[in-house]
Design an enzyme around this catalytic site. Structure first.
Site, PDB file in Angstrom:
ATOM      1  N   SER A 102      29.899  51.461   2.061  1.00 16.00           N
ATOM      2  CA  SER A 102      29.689  50.090   1.620  1.00 16.00           C
ATOM      3  C   SER A 102      28.248  49.699   1.873  1.00 16.00           C
ATOM      4  O   SER A 102      27.580  50.263   2.751  1.00 16.00           O
ATOM      5  CB  SER A 102      30.607  49.144   2.408  1.00 16.00           C
ATOM      6  OG  SER A 102      30.274  47.793   2.186  1.00 16.00           O
TER       7      SER A 102
ATOM      8  N   TYR B 157      34.082  45.751  10.301  1.00 15.26           N
ATOM      9  CA  TYR B 157      34.158  46.449   9.018  1.00 15.26           C
ATOM     10  C   TYR B 157      32.885  47.245   8.770  1.00 15.26           C
ATOM     11  O   TYR B 157      32.930  48.424   8.389  1.00 15.26           O
ATOM     12  CB  TYR B 157      34.376  45.434   7.892  1.00 15.26           C
ATOM     13  CG  TYR B 157      34.151  45.992   6.509  1.00 15.26           C
ATOM     14  CD1 TYR B 157      35.141  46.726   5.869  1.00 15.26           C
ATOM     15  CD2 TYR B 157      32.945  45.778   5.838  1.00 15.26           C
ATOM     16  CE1 TYR B 157      34.939  47.233   4.586  1.00 15.26           C
ATOM     17  CE2 TYR B 157      32.739  46.277   4.568  1.00 15.26           C
ATOM     18  CZ  TYR B 157      33.731  47.012   3.945  1.00 15.26           C
ATOM     19  OH  TYR B 157      33.521  47.516   2.686  1.00 15.26           O
TER      20      TYR B 157
END
Length: 265
Positions: free
Chosen positions: A142, A155
């Site tokens: 990501s 995350y």
């Protein structure tokens, strides 16, 4: 690796980017083993595939369950006869809270799915990939894996772990038939918040971030696979922030903090 005629395993295949990857692989002549925690999501993918579904198998699996994952390669080979590629796309986000506001189980859940799920799948399928004349491994990290986002620190840590795991595998797999690609998406129009059980504003709200459509992201990612790219940035925001972060990590971090502060109230 050209995907036509190959068998590719895709996790998180019941929605969003994973579903788009399955459909694009089928369009390009690949056969696909679709993996997802939610059987209803897999059935939706099969419906979307239409007549292409003859090259598709469905596998309801929790990638965080190591023992279940270890049984998966044999299931895929029983259906397709071989495995040539693996795209580790499954992932969840955390509740939009500061790190110290999170319960430890919420942090552990994110790490189990995002990092350990990717690790379990990689270790389970790598022996099969190494036995093929050519094969490909893709791990989806990501933009949050190289740039901190307020309210998504755990995350981001999980995706940073995926990033370095993938880069290390690229180096260790040199001289083998397995090529490796790291994917770094930015903001995308997916149901990740819903499927993570998280209430959150849409990624573009307030921060005015353009959202990349999953079908477009899937095409970009698979084009990168077919040219054996080391890494691929998905979305203009990911490309821009990658450049900014390289130029000045502190300035880029402050920029994101200012633009995303609305997420934390």
């Amino acid at each position: 690796m050209k995907v036509k005629g190959k068998v590719v395993v895709v996790t998180g295949a019941g929605s969003g980017l994973g579903q788009a990857l399955v459909l694009e692989l089928l369009r390009r002549g690949a056969r696909v083993a679709a993996v997802d925690l939610r059987p209803e999501g897999l059935e939706a993918t099969r419906t979307q595939a239409g007549t292409m579904a003859q090259g598709l198998s469905l596998h309801p699996v929790d990638v965080a369950d190591r023992l279940r994952v270890e049984a998966l390669p044999a299931e895929v080979e029983a259906f397709h006869g071989q495995v040539d590629g693996l795209i580790n796309n499954a992932g969840i986000i955390q509740p939009f809270k500061r790190l110290w506001e999170l319960d430890p189980p919420a942090i552990e859940r994110v790490m189990r799915v995002n990092f350990y799920g990717t690790l379990h799948m990689t270790l389970a399928f790598l022996p099969r990939l190494l036995a093929r004349p050519e094969a490909h491994l893709v791990n989806v990290s990501s933009m949050g894996g190289f740039l901190p986002v307020p309210g998504q620190t755990a995350y981001g840590a999980s995706k940073a772990a995926v990033k370095l795991l993938t880069e290390g595998l690229w180096a260790e797999l040199q001289g083998t038939p397995v090529r490796v690609t790291l994917a770094l998406p930015g903001a995308m129009r997916t149901g990740i918040a819903q499927h993570s059980g998280v209430e959150a504003p849409q990624a573009g709200e307030g921060a005015k971030i353009p959202l990349l459509e999953p079908d477009r992201a899937a095409k970009i990612l698979l084009d990168a696979v077919e040219r054996d790219a080391f890494r691929v940035l998905l979305g203009q925001d990911a490309r821009t922030m990658d450049l900014f972060y390289r130029l000045s990590p502190l300035w880029a971090t402050r920029l994101i903090q200012n633009r995303m502060r609305h997420l934390l109230g």
